[in-house]
Enzyme design. Structure first.
Site, mmCIF file in Angstrom:
data_model
loop_
_atom_site.group_PDB
_atom_site.id
_atom_site.type_symbol
_atom_site.label_atom_id
_atom_site.label_comp_id
_atom_site.label_asym_id
_atom_site.label_seq_id
_atom_site.Cartn_x
_atom_site.Cartn_y
_atom_site.Cartn_z
ATOM 1 N N SER A 46 0.639 -1.083 -0.052
ATOM 2 C CA SER A 46 0.028 -0.002 -0.063
ATOM 3 C C SER A 46 0.889 1.224 0.137
ATOM 4 O O SER A 46 2.147 1.050 0.088
ATOM 5 C CB SER A 46 -0.866 0.181 1.141
ATOM 6 O OG SER A 46 -0.142 0.300 2.416
ATOM 7 N N ILE A 48 3.013 4.568 -0.393
ATOM 8 C CA ILE A 48 4.430 4.900 -1.201
ATOM 9 C C ILE A 48 5.078 3.643 -1.661
ATOM 10 O O ILE A 48 5.673 3.678 -2.555
ATOM 11 C CB ILE A 48 5.306 5.629 -0.117
ATOM 12 C CG1 ILE A 48 4.844 6.715 0.315
ATOM 13 C CG2 ILE A 48 6.589 6.030 -0.695
ATOM 14 C CD1 ILE A 48 5.314 7.604 1.155
ATOM 15 N N SER A 170 12.817 10.303 6.903
ATOM 16 C CA SER A 170 11.768 11.478 7.230
ATOM 17 C C SER A 170 12.450 12.785 7.631
ATOM 18 O O SER A 170 13.410 12.805 8.354
ATOM 19 C CB SER A 170 10.698 10.913 8.137
ATOM 20 O OG SER A 170 9.903 12.003 8.595
ATOM 21 N N TYR A 197 9.951 7.437 17.238
ATOM 22 C CA TYR A 197 9.969 7.503 15.742
ATOM 23 C C TYR A 197 11.045 8.529 15.117
ATOM 24 O O TYR A 197 11.683 8.084 13.995
ATOM 25 C CB TYR A 197 8.243 8.134 15.275
ATOM 26 C CG TYR A 197 8.189 8.217 13.690
ATOM 27 C CD1 TYR A 197 8.197 7.127 12.985
ATOM 28 C CD2 TYR A 197 8.325 9.459 13.216
ATOM 29 C CE1 TYR A 197 7.858 7.207 11.582
ATOM 30 C CE2 TYR A 197 8.292 9.707 11.874
ATOM 31 C CZ TYR A 197 7.910 8.543 11.194
ATOM 32 O OH TYR A 197 7.770 8.738 9.729
ATOM 33 N N LYS A 201 14.090 7.412 12.778
ATOM 34 C CA LYS A 201 14.442 8.167 11.284
ATOM 35 C C LYS A 201 15.793 8.625 11.455
ATOM 36 O O LYS A 201 16.354 8.833 10.297
ATOM 37 C CB LYS A 201 13.465 9.177 11.149
ATOM 38 C CG LYS A 201 11.988 8.837 10.862
ATOM 39 C CD LYS A 201 11.717 7.834 9.632
ATOM 40 C CE LYS A 201 11.829 6.379 9.921
ATOM 41 N NZ LYS A 201 11.694 5.667 8.744
ATOM 42 N N SER A 232 -0.795 8.985 3.401
ATOM 43 C CA SER A 232 -0.571 7.451 3.337
ATOM 44 C C SER A 232 -1.221 6.775 4.673
ATOM 45 O O SER A 232 -1.707 7.609 5.666
ATOM 46 C CB SER A 232 0.670 7.078 3.137
ATOM 47 O OG SER A 232 1.439 7.389 4.390
#
Length: 375
Positions: A46, A48, A170, A197, A201, A232
């Protein structure tokens, strides 16, 4: 009435400026013909990942969708075969939260696929959801799993050089700060999740930097790619159900569609002449400077060593082999931009159906006019 129309016009004009300067993604150009090459895209069922896999398939690559859910992965493979007209799109099971699953995927891939030209680490999570583990789940899925998978597939990547590794990162890495004493501690609560998170990254950007150092001279290059603000599943997956109807219209207005988010990862995978920029961070299809924490070579090397321990790499695995137990003829092209690499001697598993910096940058920008655009 005139004031109302003037206000609406100003709002519309402001939105157009924001959209074309911040939201709309530049189209990916790069190599138009990928026949004879194999790409692995994680999390390609799904968003990207799926759009990235679709474009690779449209250009003729054999594409392996490495996904956790068999049902969704098989369905995505079917959709991509139908939409691209390329039957060489297959699913293989991979759960990045499980080191055993990563090893199983690598074993299955190496035994059935004679080539690996492009490895795109797209899969990732932004929250632990209801899952509770004895380790940092976000770090495991977003960094440790991809680290281990890259390590296990490196011999094949080297054998098929020139080849590329793309790590989908990101802008959140700018908020990251790695605490090596607490790196793998479990994450509890949304505040810790936001921090974890951003840390994961940052780990992505440092990983690409150190990987480029480790692989210098091998013909394997790597890049960290920021897809931009994308509408997304990752954005809405952990938003409360009652809030989603309110956020979806806003997301549609100010966030990129997954197809736009796929452009920078595709640029890093396909654009000719990027080899001298191996290890750099890209956004909007051009190299971008990162904060000091993301270009700290000492921290990048320390992260590499800690990641080997967390990925449970043994001493024998740590010493990477110079030669790959490859097919008799790997069919590696002399250049990644060669339009027609030789076909490998052994066919893929029959059961699997269906590049001074300023000069470099100017040369690359001159080539941005796409051969094949996403539509």
């Amino acid at each position: 009435m005139e004031a109302l129309l003037l206000g609406a016009g100003l709002l519309l004009g402001a939105y157009v400026l924001v959209y074309y300067n911040l939201v709309k993604a530049p189209p990916c150009g790069g190599i138009g013909n990928l026949r004879g090459r194999t790409a692995v895209v994680t999390g390609a069922n799904s968003g990207i990942g799926k759009m990235t896999a679709l474009e690779l398939a449209r250009r003729g690559a054999r594409v392996v969708l490495a996904c956790r859910s068999r049902e969704r992965g098989e369905a995505a493979a079917f959709d991509l075969r139908q939409e691209s007209g390329n039957n060489e799109v297959i699913f293989m099971a991979l759960d990045l939260a499980s080191l055993a699953s990563v090893r199983a995927f690598a074993t299955a891939f190496l035994s059935s696929e004679p080539r690996l030209d492009i490895l795109i680490h797209n899969a990732g999570i932004s929250s632990c959801g209801r899952t509770r583990e004895a380790f940092n789940l976000l770090l495991r899925v977003n960094h440790i799993g991809p680290f281990l998978l890259t390590h296990l597939l490196l011999p094949r990547l080297k054998a098929c050089a020139p080849s590329r590794v793309v790590v989908v990162a990101s802008a959140a890495h700018r908020r990251g700060r790695l605490d090596f004493k607490r790196l793998d501690r479990p994450v509890v609560g949304w505040r810790q999740e936001l921090r974890a998170y951003a840390d994961s990254k940052l780990a992505n950007v440092l990983f690409a930097r150190e990987l480029a150092t480790q692989l210098e001279g091998t013909g394997v290059t790597c890049y960290a790619a920021h897809p931009g603000p994308v509408n997304s599943e990752l954005f809405l997956r952990h938003v409360p159900g009652w809030l989603r109807p309110l956020l979806r219209p806003l997301a549609w207005l100010v966030l990129r569609a997954p197809r736009g988010g796929a452009q920078t990862p595709l640029y890093c995978a396909l654009q000719e002449g990027l080899e001298p920029l191996s290890g750099r961070y890209f956004a909007n299809c051009h190299v971008e400077e990162v904060p000091p924490a993301a270009r700290d070579d000492q921290a990048a090397h320390r992260l590499w060593e800690v990641s080997k321990r967390l990925a449970e790499l043994g001493p024998a695995e740590d010493a990477e082999p110079d030669e790959d137990p490859q097919p008799e003829d790997s069919g590696a092209p002399s250049s990644l931009s060669s339009p027609n690499p030789k076909e490998p001697t052994e066919p893929p598993n029959p059961q699997s159906s269906p590049d001074d910096l300023s000069k470099i940058t100017h040369r690359i920008q001159a080539k941005v006019e796409p051969e094949t655009q996403l539509s």
